[in-house]
Scaffold this active site. Sequence first.
Site, short mmCIF file in Angstrom:
data_model
loop_
_atom_site.label_atom_id
_atom_site.label_comp_id
_atom_site.label_asym_id
_atom_site.label_seq_id
_atom_site.Cartn_x
_atom_site.Cartn_y
_atom_site.Cartn_z
N ALA A 151 51.04 43.80 38.19
CA ALA A 151 50.16 42.96 39.01
C ALA A 151 48.96 42.61 38.15
CB ALA A 151 49.72 43.71 40.26
N VAL A 178 47.08 50.18 40.60
CA VAL A 178 47.94 50.10 39.41
C VAL A 178 47.83 51.38 38.59
CG1 VAL A 178 48.16 47.60 39.06
CG2 VAL A 178 46.07 48.77 38.31
N TRP A 200 34.17 47.27 45.71
CA TRP A 200 34.15 45.98 46.41
C TRP A 200 33.14 46.00 47.54
CZ3 TRP A 200 38.59 48.59 44.92
CH2 TRP A 200 39.35 47.95 43.93
N ARG A 228 32.31 38.59 48.50
CA ARG A 228 31.67 39.86 48.15
C ARG A 228 30.24 39.87 48.70
NH1 ARG A 228 34.40 41.85 43.21
NH2 ARG A 228 36.57 41.43 43.77
N HIS A 236 39.27 40.54 47.63
CA HIS A 236 40.12 40.15 46.51
C HIS A 236 41.41 39.56 47.07
CE1 HIS A 236 41.42 44.73 46.34
NE2 HIS A 236 41.46 44.23 47.55
N GLN A 266 39.96 33.69 43.18
CA GLN A 266 40.78 34.53 42.31
C GLN A 266 42.21 34.01 42.26
OE1 GLN A 266 40.62 38.59 43.81
NE2 GLN A 266 38.97 39.10 42.40
N1 DAH Z 1 41.68 42.99 42.80
C1 DAH Z 1 40.94 43.31 41.60
C2 DAH Z 1 39.49 42.85 41.80
O1 DAH Z 1 39.24 41.99 42.55
C3 DAH Z 1 41.52 42.61 40.40
C4 DAH Z 1 42.82 43.21 40.04
C5 DAH Z 1 42.90 44.25 39.13
C6 DAH Z 1 43.99 42.73 40.60
C7 DAH Z 1 44.10 44.81 38.77
C8 DAH Z 1 45.24 43.29 40.27
C9 DAH Z 1 45.25 44.32 39.35
O2 DAH Z 1 46.37 42.86 40.79
O3 DAH Z 1 46.48 44.87 39.00
O4 DAH Z 1 38.61 43.40 41.16
#
Ligand code: DAH
Length: 338
Positions: free
Chosen positions: A306, A263, A151, A206, A180, A220
Amino acid sequence: MDLEQIKKSAINAINNASTAQDLESVNVKYLGRKGVLTGVLHSLKDLSIEDRRKIGSKANALKQKLEELINKKSNSFRELSNKISFGFDVTKPGLKIFSGHLHPLSKIDAEVRKIFLSMNFSVVDGPEIENEYYNFDALNIPANHPARDMWDTFWLKSKNNPFRQLADSGQKSKLLLRTHTSPVQIRYMEKHNPPFQIIVPGRVFRYEATDMSHEFNFYQVEGLMVGSDVSLANFKFVVEEFCRKLFGSKVQFRFRPGYFPFVEPGLEVDIKLEGGGWLEVMGAGMVQRNVFDAVRYNPDEVQGFAFGMGLDRLAMIKYKIPDIRLFYNGDLRFIRQF
Ligand code: DAH
């Protein structure tokens, strides 16, 4: 007066008439019962047959011509007076009126909310100015961990920053624009106990160059469902149901392993619409134990899934938009198509 003189002075008088009354007196003067030209026509009967024919046809032609000119001018006076009494030209075609309507991102946002509400999810939000703890550490992305490179971050100078109080968790933690919507998972779990199921639509930032599929700010939707026995099978059902409601019943799915620090196991979901290729639409997985530890849940007692997906990307797929920058450049020719 001979006919040439009458013609000259009558045309002159018609041209000079500046009101409908002026014009009417010209009409009376030349074509009225006792008018000049009428007199000539009356006196024809006293002429020789030859003169009568010659002068008669000329006089009649002149009469016709004058009537025509007077009519034309009187019509233009009438139009003008219409314009004046209505305040505008009633004969002009109207201007097209554009009514306001929702931006394609607002439309997709509303649709996504509706679908998740129908599956008993609640909609939650959180701050766009975040701190390092919520955006990274609590999500199992410690400082100096290479995963932070996933990120590219806009860091804020926090010294004397008026927003510091708003976003600061109380610990010494640098401020940033959230990269995010995942930090809202932490904020929500700190204040609520399972079981629950939420989505978090919101704006993220970003620090990266823009191109047709990247913007430095976009949207998002985060999802989080936690309970005593929430499993990947539940996730699969929810996400398939969601995509079918958004894109139609013929969507195909592909679940691939993927890495996200918060995760375990992590996965990426691809979809395929009729006639199209595979498109990656979200990251997801089972919530990592360290994340539950951070919010003082017992990882042996609860589990959950998630997911996170780009709202812009969903809109691009659904409305067949080739370039993400179109959402933000304010070009009305684009916006008005929705
Ligand atoms: N936060 C991640 C992103 O912005 C996307 C994401 C991936 C969110 C996996 C989640 C997850 O909740 O379980 O790239």
